[in-house]
Design a protein around this motif. Structure first.
Motif, mmCIF file in Angstrom:
data_model
loop_
_atom_site.group_PDB
_atom_site.id
_atom_site.type_symbol
_atom_site.label_atom_id
_atom_site.label_comp_id
_atom_site.label_asym_id
_atom_site.label_seq_id
_atom_site.Cartn_x
_atom_site.Cartn_y
_atom_site.Cartn_z
ATOM 1 N N LEU A 229 0.791 -1.286 0.124
ATOM 2 C CA LEU A 229 -0.125 0.022 0.074
ATOM 3 C C LEU A 229 0.979 1.208 0.110
ATOM 4 N N LEU A 230 2.053 1.155 0.634
ATOM 5 C CA LEU A 230 2.870 2.408 0.637
ATOM 6 C C LEU A 230 3.639 2.722 -0.778
ATOM 7 N N ALA A 231 3.879 1.401 -1.367
ATOM 8 C CA ALA A 231 4.464 1.405 -2.769
ATOM 9 C C ALA A 231 3.292 2.202 -3.707
ATOM 10 N N TYR A 232 2.196 1.859 -3.510
ATOM 11 C CA TYR A 232 1.132 2.211 -4.376
ATOM 12 C C TYR A 232 0.841 3.762 -4.128
ATOM 13 N N TYR A 233 0.957 4.238 -2.894
ATOM 14 C CA TYR A 233 0.667 5.450 -2.529
ATOM 15 C C TYR A 233 1.856 6.628 -3.089
ATOM 16 N N LEU A 234 2.918 6.102 -2.853
ATOM 17 C CA LEU A 234 4.173 6.725 -3.342
ATOM 18 C C LEU A 234 4.146 7.044 -4.757
ATOM 19 N N LEU A 235 3.942 5.806 -5.510
ATOM 20 C CA LEU A 235 4.125 5.769 -6.985
ATOM 21 C C LEU A 235 2.674 6.126 -7.563
ATOM 22 N N PHE A 236 1.504 6.126 -7.065
ATOM 23 C CA PHE A 236 0.403 6.737 -7.631
ATOM 24 C C PHE A 236 -0.491 7.414 -6.889
ATOM 25 N N GLY A 237 -0.670 7.222 -5.797
ATOM 26 C CA GLY A 237 -1.796 7.721 -4.853
ATOM 27 C C GLY A 237 -1.589 9.123 -4.693
ATOM 28 N N LEU A 238 -0.106 9.407 -4.273
ATOM 29 C CA LEU A 238 0.335 10.640 -3.958
ATOM 30 C C LEU A 238 0.370 11.734 -5.236
ATOM 31 N N HIS A 239 0.853 11.202 -6.237
ATOM 32 C CA HIS A 239 0.555 11.945 -7.541
ATOM 33 C C HIS A 239 -0.715 12.438 -7.861
ATOM 34 N N ALA A 240 -1.619 11.407 -7.878
ATOM 35 C CA ALA A 240 -3.132 11.727 -8.306
ATOM 36 C C ALA A 240 -4.048 12.717 -7.426
ATOM 37 N N SER A 241 -3.760 12.530 -5.983
ATOM 38 C CA SER A 241 -4.354 13.357 -5.056
ATOM 39 C C SER A 241 -3.757 14.591 -5.152
ATOM 40 N N TYR A 242 -2.577 14.865 -5.304
ATOM 41 C CA TYR A 242 -1.818 16.164 -5.498
ATOM 42 C C TYR A 242 -2.372 16.934 -6.734
ATOM 43 N N ASP A 243 -2.373 16.210 -7.949
ATOM 44 C CA ASP A 243 -3.066 16.719 -9.059
ATOM 45 C C ASP A 243 -4.364 17.163 -8.674
ATOM 46 N N MET A 244 -5.072 16.483 -8.035
ATOM 47 C CA MET A 244 -6.603 16.788 -8.046
ATOM 48 C C MET A 244 -6.670 17.995 -7.094
ATOM 49 N N ALA A 245 -5.932 17.988 -6.011
ATOM 50 C CA ALA A 245 -5.895 19.241 -5.380
ATOM 51 C C ALA A 245 -5.537 20.440 -5.941
ATOM 52 N N LYS A 246 -4.527 20.133 -6.634
ATOM 53 C CA LYS A 246 -4.202 21.456 -7.667
ATOM 54 C C LYS A 246 -5.174 21.927 -8.690
ATOM 55 N N LYS A 247 -5.853 20.980 -8.985
ATOM 56 C CA LYS A 247 -7.054 21.207 -10.220
ATOM 57 C C LYS A 247 -8.162 21.986 -9.378
ATOM 58 N N VAL A 248 -8.313 21.600 -8.095
ATOM 59 C CA VAL A 248 -9.602 22.157 -7.482
ATOM 60 C C VAL A 248 -9.002 23.581 -7.075
ATOM 61 N N GLU A 249 -7.937 23.769 -6.895
ATOM 62 C CA GLU A 249 -7.306 25.064 -6.550
ATOM 63 C C GLU A 249 -7.576 25.989 -7.859
ATOM 64 N N LEU A 250 -7.054 25.408 -9.011
ATOM 65 C CA LEU A 250 -7.309 26.406 -10.122
ATOM 66 C C LEU A 250 -8.836 26.573 -10.404
ATOM 67 N N GLU A 251 -9.800 25.603 -10.396
ATOM 68 C CA GLU A 251 -10.784 25.908 -10.628
ATOM 69 C C GLU A 251 -11.579 27.080 -9.623
ATOM 70 N N THR A 252 -11.132 26.976 -8.554
ATOM 71 C CA THR A 252 -11.376 28.062 -7.380
ATOM 72 C C THR A 252 -11.045 29.357 -7.898
ATOM 73 N N VAL A 253 -9.937 29.493 -8.335
ATOM 74 C CA VAL A 253 -9.385 30.752 -8.809
ATOM 75 C C VAL A 253 -10.111 31.148 -10.125
ATOM 76 N N GLU A 254 -10.278 30.425 -10.890
ATOM 77 C CA GLU A 254 -11.125 30.636 -12.148
ATOM 78 C C GLU A 254 -12.441 31.062 -11.633
ATOM 79 N N TRP A 281 -2.246 20.266 -15.804
ATOM 80 C CA TRP A 281 -2.685 19.287 -14.872
ATOM 81 C C TRP A 281 -2.603 17.814 -15.178
ATOM 82 N N SER A 282 -2.013 17.527 -16.595
ATOM 83 C CA SER A 282 -2.185 16.315 -17.044
ATOM 84 C C SER A 282 -1.466 15.283 -16.448
ATOM 85 N N ILE A 283 -0.749 15.598 -15.481
ATOM 86 C CA ILE A 283 0.526 14.767 -15.046
ATOM 87 C C ILE A 283 -0.495 13.701 -14.180
ATOM 88 N N ASP A 284 -1.082 12.885 -14.540
ATOM 89 C CA ASP A 284 -2.070 11.901 -13.658
ATOM 90 C C ASP A 284 -1.795 10.471 -14.188
#
Length: 412
Positions: A229-254, A281-284
């Motif tokens: 689960l740590l390997a899954y989180y570090l290699l995929f989950g962390l990137h995906a959740s970070y991208d989603m948070a930044k996408k929400v932040e960008l939508e809020t600014v827009e 934000w296409s790094i997913d």
């Protein structure tokens, strides 16, 4: 109702009523226990489905699990998936294994919560001094170490008591030292856990002591699942959740900028290309899939092809050398072969795979995060500059020097 040595392990209450001659009560107790089991299973299934839904909303899991049925208002996909998964695991797995894994997970989480409570109460970044921080770390290490030592000594010794005379005083003194020597950096506003640090320290001690009563095979299974689960989180989950948070932040600014435009307080930022911004934000997960496909293609085909070509050149070179030495050929064809490159052609071996794996892991765990954070910082600074220019609080001098094309490519 029944001597404790005669209590049944499988159905103690039902057998106790049967022991005193109340056969009718035995069936009532059994029906009540069945109802309780069904209720617990349903509540667990509903709760786990909601957990999966929230994970999917952060894109740590596929967003398909976050879909909510418009008629029932419930996450049907997550609920059905969790019910099916738990049913399959329960059907093919021994009950003792599942209960031990559940006990380890619960106790481990409780222990981490107690440690986090102490850290939150005694440490505030930027306010706690280095000396107090080091004291906190030292006392926490002593609390954890004495608790582990007590649990280990209880597991290996049958009638000994000398170990407890060492580990228990260390736990008491370390907790008292934390209470006396380290000031609390944060106080609760309305209500907080009382008797800090004694109550959280006691929770850590009890949780670790109970963990010591579980067999070794269960810890091995728990460790394997934790690593996966740590390997899954570090290699995929962390990137995906970070991208989603930044996408929400960008939508809020827009949305905020759009509200200003509708109210007549600003104008649309024509210099910002919406399509390029969306691509920023296409790094997913799609990027990781493409990376994995091209890596596999290179390892399975291109590497072999280049290696075979290098071997062919090497053999032709050896044949040419032999012909020259025997006087049957000339050095014209041989002069065009770079001996250094020929030697390098033979160096594609296990060492290459090791280096390739190390650099790939470095890029996935650090390089991608660092470059993405830098690109995001540049993008946010650009957006803030645009807002200041629109509001009349800044000039376009600093912004005009930014190449729009490069700005659009930076977050990519």
């Amino acid at each position: 109702m029944q001597p404790y040595k005669m209590i049944g392990v499988d159905a103690p209450f039902s057998q106790a009523f049967d022991y005193v001659g109340w056969d009718w009560a035995r069936f009532i107790v059994s029906a009540g226990s069945m109802k309780g089991l069904i209720s617990v299973l349903l509540v667990g299934a509903v709760g786990q489905a909601r957990y999966l839904t929230h994970l999917a909303r952060t894109h740590m899991m596929p967003p398909w699990f976050a879909k909510v049925d418009p008629k029932t208002g419930t996450p049907v996909n997550a609920t059905v998936t969790m019910l099916f998964a738990t049913a399959v695991i329960a059907f093919f797995t021994d009950l003792e294994i599942l209960s031990n894994l559940l006990s380890i997970s619960t106790l481990f989480i409780f222990m981490l919560v107690a440690v986090a409570l102490l850290v939150r109460r005694y440490y505030v970044s930027g306010e706690t001094t280095v000396e107090n921080r080091n004291k906190l770390i030292g006392f926490l290490v002593l609390i954890l170490g004495s608790s582990i030592a007590t649990a280990a000594y209880w597991g290996v010794s049958e009638k000994g008591w000398v170990g407890y005379c060492v580990s228990l005083p260390i736990w008491v003194l370390s907790t008292a030292g934390l209470w006396y020597f380290v000031p609390q950096a944060r106080q609760p506003n309305l209500w907080g856990v009382p008797l800090v640090p004694w109550l959280p320290s006691a929770s850590i001690f009890i949780d670790i002591f109970l963990l010591g009563s579980i067999d070794r095979d269960s810890f091995v299974r728990f460790g394997i699942w934790t690593v996966l689960l740590l390997a899954y989180y570090l290699l995929f989950g962390l990137h995906a959740s970070y991208d989603m948070a930044k996408k929400v932040e960008l939508e809020t600014v827009e949305e905020r900028n759009l509200g200003k435009v509708e109210e007549g307080e600003g104008s649309t930022a024509d210099g910002v290309d919406g399509g390029n911004t969306g691509n920023a934000w296409s790094i997913d997960s799609e990027a990781f899939v493409r990376f994995g496909i091209w890596t596999a293609f290179y390892l399975l085909f291109e590497l072999h092809t280049s290696y075979d070509t290098a071997k062919t050149v090497q053999l032709e070179t050896v044949d040419e050398i032999e012909e020259v030495e025997e006087g049957e050929g000339s050095t014209a064809g041989f002069d065009s072969v770079d001996a250094g490159n020929t030697r390098n052609a033979r160096s594609i071996d296990t060492e290459f795979f090791v280096r390739f794996g190390i650099w790939t892991a470095y890029y996935m765990l650090f390089g991608l995060h660092a470059s993405y954070d830098t690109a995001e910082t540049v993008h946010l600074e650009t957006v803030e500059e645009i807002e200041r220019v629109e509001e009349g609080e800044g000039s376009t001098a600093g912004f005009d020097g930014v190449d729009g094309g490069n700005t659009g490519n930076a977050p990519r």
